[in-house]
Design an enzyme around this catalytic site. Sequence first.
Site, PDB file in Angstrom:
ATOM      1  NE  ARG A 162      64.409  56.167  16.764  1.00  0.00           N
ATOM      2  CZ  ARG A 162      64.555  56.628  18.009  1.00  0.00           C
ATOM      3  NH1 ARG A 162      63.891  56.114  19.035  1.00  0.00           N
ATOM      4  NH2 ARG A 162      65.385  57.621  18.255  1.00  0.00           N
ATOM      5  N   GLY A 163      67.651  54.271  17.639  1.00  0.00           N
ATOM      6  CA  GLY A 163      68.387  55.075  18.626  1.00  0.00           C
ATOM      7  C   GLY A 163      69.718  54.384  18.872  1.00  0.00           C
TER       8      GLY A 163
ATOM      9  NE  ARG B 212      69.182  52.866  11.199  1.00  0.00           N
ATOM     10  CZ  ARG B 212      68.602  53.806  11.943  1.00  0.00           C
ATOM     11  NH1 ARG B 212      68.104  53.514  13.134  1.00  0.00           N
ATOM     12  NH2 ARG B 212      68.511  55.046  11.507  1.00  0.00           N
TER      13      ARG B 212
ATOM     14  CD  GLN C  14      63.258  59.519  13.976  1.00  0.00           C
ATOM     15  OE1 GLN C  14      62.851  60.526  13.412  1.00  0.00           O
ATOM     16  NE2 GLN C  14      64.182  58.750  13.424  1.00  0.00           N
TER      17      GLN C  14
ATOM     18  CG  ASP D 158      72.735  58.745  15.821  1.00  0.00           C
ATOM     19  OD1 ASP D 158      72.319  59.910  15.757  1.00  0.00           O
ATOM     20  OD2 ASP D 158      72.017  57.772  16.079  1.00  0.00           O
TER      21      ASP D 158
ATOM     22  CE  LYS E  14      67.397  60.277  12.774  1.00  0.00           C
ATOM     23  NZ  LYS E  14      67.621  59.303  11.672  1.00  0.00           N
TER      24      LYS E  14
END
Length: 367
Positions: free
Chosen positions: A54-55, A99, A212, A253, A264
């Site tokens: 992720r990330g 995603r 996270q 992102d 986020k």
Amino acid sequence: MLVKNKHYITIWIDKNNPKVVRTIDQTLLPHQFKIVSLKSSDEIIKAIRTMIVRGAPLIGVSAAYAIYLAALEAQKKCRTIYQFDRYIFKKSEEIKNTRPTAVNISFAVNESLKVLMKENTIEDKIAAALNCASLLSVQEILNCKKIGEYGLNIIGKISKSKKGKTVNILTHCNAGWLACIDYGTATAPIYFAHKKGIKLHVYVEETRPRNQGASLTAWEFLQNKIPHSIITDNAGGYVMQKGMVDMVIVGSDRTTLSGDVCNKIGTYKTALASKDNNIPFYVALPSSSIDKKIKNGLTEIPIEERNLDEVKYISGKSGKRIEKILITPLKSKAKNYGFDITPARLVTALITERGVVKPIKSEISKI
Ligand code: MRU
């Protein structure tokens, strides 16, 4: 960065088998450090969906490795170059659909396709796909290093103005090395400043629902000896009001040409509290997270909505076991928005690998 004093990056090719990709299973942290093998494009697709990886930068590089594994699969399955290319294009769409919010996946897939389609033989296409994934990975590491250097100047200036007293930084989510292959984006300046001997302390917002911040950023900091305190997301405004925060650094992102920052969920509220308290709000991001096609972040960036169970259940360690427990009425509905948009007007500056820029089109377009 270090895990038990040994240096790791978050994705690499197995040194004993170049057809296998290795990564750290982030769903098990902070309780278990486990390296897993991904042996097919479908396994990488699943790892992205389930957030084993992720990330934004890491899912981008994972996507490029997925194209490489897809090319190996196509070599076995397809008899002609035409069939091979068709297989790759089909997989590319599947990978892009894993995603929706981070722009890094489509960036990495498009880069891979570009180099792959220039080659005329299957062997050369496979080699090009592997080379592209490895280069993107190295590039993200170098980007983070540069971001670290530029961010270090900013932290250094604050430290100087405080006559060497502790610089208090607040961050949200995990834009650390786990998310970015090495160093991290938001965390690179922190690691670099700490190494330089600048006194600092980081408030880590837990970042519900997947935590996270509490699970990953705190774990990274612990491994790398960065002084930090985990706070609930709701406490961010309080510590700012009390004068306990000198600067905020978060990742992104996807950032638009006009400087709207998608990050986020919860970042927007953190930015509002920073503005109200005159605390500089920095966004650290590589150019692979800039979407030059999008004009209006609020209306054009697709916001991922994830499974409701992430809101309704929480998992943690109980004795030796990891348990998942219900924290809401069973029948209550929930909504799980993964990201939000912080308008450019709330952002002090963007820290990129090519320098620190204002969140305005004339500066971002030069990056
Ligand atoms: O949903 P995640 O954990 O993949 O979230 C992405 C992020 O890691 C964050 O939004 C981060 O701040 C930016 S990516 C370095």
